[in-house]
Design a protein around this motif. Structure first.
Motif, PDB file in Angstrom:
ATOM      1  N   MET A  99       0.708  -1.262   0.084  1.00 56.88           N
ATOM      2  CA  MET A  99       0.031   0.113   0.276  1.00 56.88           C
ATOM      3  C   MET A  99       0.967   1.547  -0.041  1.00 56.88           C
ATOM      4  N   TYR A 100       0.292   2.514  -0.818  1.00 58.08           N
ATOM      5  CA  TYR A 100       1.183   3.459  -0.729  1.00 58.08           C
ATOM      6  C   TYR A 100       0.224   4.637  -1.170  1.00 58.08           C
ATOM      7  N   GLY A 101       0.712   5.767  -0.927  1.00 60.52           N
ATOM      8  CA  GLY A 101      -0.301   7.023  -1.156  1.00 60.52           C
ATOM      9  C   GLY A 101      -0.215   7.587  -2.616  1.00 60.52           C
ATOM     10  N   ASP A 102      -0.809   8.566  -2.931  1.00 58.97           N
ATOM     11  CA  ASP A 102      -0.738   9.177  -4.243  1.00 58.97           C
ATOM     12  C   ASP A 102       0.456  10.089  -4.101  1.00 58.97           C
ATOM     13  N   GLY A 103       0.929  10.401  -3.084  1.00 55.36           N
ATOM     14  CA  GLY A 103       2.241  11.123  -3.136  1.00 55.36           C
ATOM     15  C   GLY A 103       3.409  10.310  -3.344  1.00 55.36           C
ATOM     16  N   ASN A 159      -5.913   9.640  -1.517  1.00 54.04           N
ATOM     17  CA  ASN A 159      -6.620  10.574  -0.912  1.00 54.04           C
ATOM     18  C   ASN A 159      -6.413  12.245  -1.327  1.00 54.04           C
ATOM     19  N   HIS A 160      -5.855  12.190  -2.507  1.00 54.19           N
ATOM     20  CA  HIS A 160      -5.890  13.280  -3.475  1.00 54.19           C
ATOM     21  C   HIS A 160      -5.144  14.175  -3.104  1.00 54.19           C
ATOM     22  N   TYR A 161      -4.311  14.166  -1.738  1.00 54.22           N
ATOM     23  CA  TYR A 161      -3.307  15.114  -1.229  1.00 54.22           C
ATOM     24  C   TYR A 161      -1.983  14.475  -0.774  1.00 54.22           C
ATOM     25  N   GLY A 162      -0.764  14.594  -1.516  1.00 53.03           N
ATOM     26  CA  GLY A 162       0.452  14.384  -0.944  1.00 53.03           C
ATOM     27  C   GLY A 162       0.814  15.377   0.006  1.00 53.03           C
ATOM     28  N   MET A 163       0.893  15.170   1.186  1.00 52.42           N
ATOM     29  CA  MET A 163       0.997  16.138   2.326  1.00 52.42           C
ATOM     30  C   MET A 163       0.138  17.289   1.886  1.00 52.42           C
ATOM     31  N   GLY A 164       0.663  18.544   1.511  1.00 48.80           N
ATOM     32  CA  GLY A 164      -0.299  19.464   1.086  1.00 48.80           C
ATOM     33  C   GLY A 164      -0.398  19.607  -0.495  1.00 48.80           C
ATOM     34  N   ARG A 218      -1.276  18.427  -9.179  1.00 45.37           N
ATOM     35  CA  ARG A 218      -0.079  19.479  -9.371  1.00 45.37           C
ATOM     36  C   ARG A 218       1.086  18.762  -9.383  1.00 45.37           C
ATOM     37  N   ALA A 219       1.205  17.433  -8.780  1.00 47.68           N
ATOM     38  CA  ALA A 219       2.332  16.710  -8.551  1.00 47.68           C
ATOM     39  C   ALA A 219       2.423  15.759  -9.789  1.00 47.68           C
ATOM     40  N   ALA A 220       1.042  15.317 -10.521  1.00 48.31           N
ATOM     41  CA  ALA A 220       1.319  14.158 -11.311  1.00 48.31           C
ATOM     42  C   ALA A 220       0.646  14.543 -12.633  1.00 48.31           C
ATOM     43  N   LYS A 221       1.585  14.464 -13.852  1.00 49.30           N
ATOM     44  CA  LYS A 221       0.670  14.704 -15.204  1.00 49.30           C
ATOM     45  C   LYS A 221      -0.533  13.712 -15.366  1.00 49.30           C
ATOM     46  N   SER A 222      -0.148  12.503 -15.024  1.00 54.02           N
ATOM     47  CA  SER A 222      -1.304  11.558 -15.107  1.00 54.02           C
ATOM     48  C   SER A 222      -1.849  10.890 -13.932  1.00 54.02           C
ATOM     49  N   PRO A 223      -2.803  11.619 -13.143  1.00 51.33           N
ATOM     50  CA  PRO A 223      -3.345  11.079 -11.860  1.00 51.33           C
ATOM     51  C   PRO A 223      -4.403   9.877 -11.855  1.00 51.33           C
ATOM     52  N   ALA A 224      -4.157   9.448 -12.991  1.00 53.26           N
ATOM     53  CA  ALA A 224      -5.201   8.111 -13.003  1.00 53.26           C
ATOM     54  C   ALA A 224      -4.111   6.995 -12.556  1.00 53.26           C
ATOM     55  N   TYR A 225      -4.066   6.806 -11.447  1.00 52.91           N
ATOM     56  CA  TYR A 225      -2.827   5.937 -10.893  1.00 52.91           C
ATOM     57  C   TYR A 225      -3.276   4.414 -11.076  1.00 52.91           C
ATOM     58  N   TYR A 226      -4.356   3.883 -11.517  1.00 54.80           N
ATOM     59  CA  TYR A 226      -4.682   2.473 -11.911  1.00 54.80           C
ATOM     60  C   TYR A 226      -4.106   2.187 -13.208  1.00 54.80           C
TER      61      TYR A 226
END
Length: 390
Positions: free
Chosen positions: A194-198, A226-231, A236-244
């Motif tokens: 398990m890991y976060g979006d950050g 959870n849509h926020y890596g820290m703050g 703003r952090a991922a060009k492609s936030p479709a992590y799946y």
């Protein structure tokens, strides 16, 4: 989930016995109930599972109690931190409980879980106790890591929980290593890393995933988005936030991580896939109510209206409560009584944890080196140290 279910079943007796008696059911009712997930699954290079999930009255009630217990535990940890009884880092899981509970419902203790530092509820789901949890948070001897790990380093090897980890993304290669061992030993079990979006942009994730795919390892990578890596917002952090979809050549599934039954269905599906075909990515669309850690108020990079909106529309406990009421398994009052019991249980565990002694200073030198090597404390007062070299 055996230990948690067993514990919860005992704690549920005051509510479930009365509830089921009045409704012509038994406390161990296995009468099947079919529920539909709140949202459809979205697949990447794979056909998604059915939205229809089979459950029972007992499972619905245990989901409610287990998540209420986790929620209350995290709120209490917040208060203990503000009272300076918990020191150092502390990352709370309230809002994300459906991931921990739904995952446990789909697997066994022979399956492994490894996660990052938001680990309290995962530990509880693996069969840990409230006393061990609060003792560890406060640095006491009765903690799951003897008071030496604190919030970020919970651990329960006998239940297949290989820890919280403080280094962002570092648990993912370790999880693939656990999956390698399972395949090498010809076990029919899987590992959930398990890991976060950050952490989803970490290079080591892609290196480990490449090896897992090459060797068809029974590894399930679970991105708790959870849509926020820290703050920092995901966009703003991922060009492609479709992590799946990030696995490219590895199948993926997007899951409503606020729906315990969607999580259960996805994890069951992923386990079956991983045992036959190798790794798969699950993206759990979830949300944390607290800030990233205790130093983060959680309201400088998102609005309070956003947080309130998620609570009102997607709260995982509220969803289960509505299902229980819709199927006439309990009344509003009975569910309130459950919440009161949970609050009492948490308060009692905190009181006992406060009585546990702090870790002895000599513990600084234990569990560092292989037994027989390194530095050890000795003497009547354990204040002398000696080094043993190989």
């Amino acid at each position: 989930m055996a230990q948690l279910t067993h514990r919860s079943a005992n704690l549920l007796k005051p509510i479930s016995a009365a509830v089921f008696a009045t409704r012509g059911l038994t406390t161990a009712s296995t009468t099947p109930i079919t529920v539909e997930t709140s949202l459809p699954f979205t697949g990447h290079k794979i056909d998604p599972p059915s939205r229809s999930v089979e459950t029972t009255p007992q499972e619905l009630l245990s989901f409610y109690r287990d998540m209420a217990l986790m929620r209350r535990m995290e709120i209490a940890a917040d208060s203990l931190y503000k009272a300076k009884l918990i020191r150092g880092f502390c990352h709370l899981y309230d809002g994300q409980e459906a991931v921990a509970v739904g995952m446990e419902a789909a697997i066994t203790k022979k399956d492994c879980i490894i996660t990052a530092y938001r680990d309290h509820c995962i530990y509880l789901g693996r069969g840990g106790t409230l006393l061990e949890t609060f003792s560890e948070l406060m640095g006491r001897k009765d903690g799951c890591s003897k008071g030496k790990g604190g919030s970020m380093h919970f651990y329960k090897k006998d239940s297949g929980f290989y820890g919280g980890h403080g280094i962002v993304g570092a648990q993912i290669p370790l999880g693939c290593g656990l999956a390698f061992a399972q395949k090498y030993n010809k076990e029919e079990h899987v590992t959930f890393a398990m890991y976060g979006d950050g952490a989803a942009n970490q290079g080591q994730l892609f290196e480990a995933l490449n090896m897992a795919a090459l060797w068809d390892l029974p590894a399930i990578l679970v991105c708790e988005n959870n849509h926020y890596g820290m703050g920092t917002a995901e966009w703003r952090a991922a060009k492609s936030p479709a992590y799946y979809k990030r696995g490219d050549y590895v199948p993926g599934l997007k899951v409503d991580g606020m729906d315990a039954f969607a999580v259960k269905q996805a994890c069951k599906f992923a386990k079956e896939h991983a045992l036959k075909n190798g790794p798969i990515i699950l993206e759990m669309d979830t949300y944390r109510y607290h800030g990233h850690s205790m130093s983060d108020p959680g309201s400088t990079y998102r609005t309070r209206d956003e947080i309130t909106g998620v609570r009102q529309e997607r709260d995982p406990i509220e969803r289960i409560r509505k299902l229980i009421l819709a199927h006439d398994l309990a009344t509003e009052k009975e569910l309130k009584d459950t919440e009161k019991e949970v609050r009492k249980e948490v308060d009692e565990a905190i009181a006992k944890a406060k009585e546990s002694p702090l870790a002895d200073p000599s513990e600084l030198f234990t569990n560092v080196y292989v037994k027989g090597f390194g530095v050890e404390s000795f003497g009547a007062d354990r204040k002398e140290v000696r080094a043993v070299l190989p």
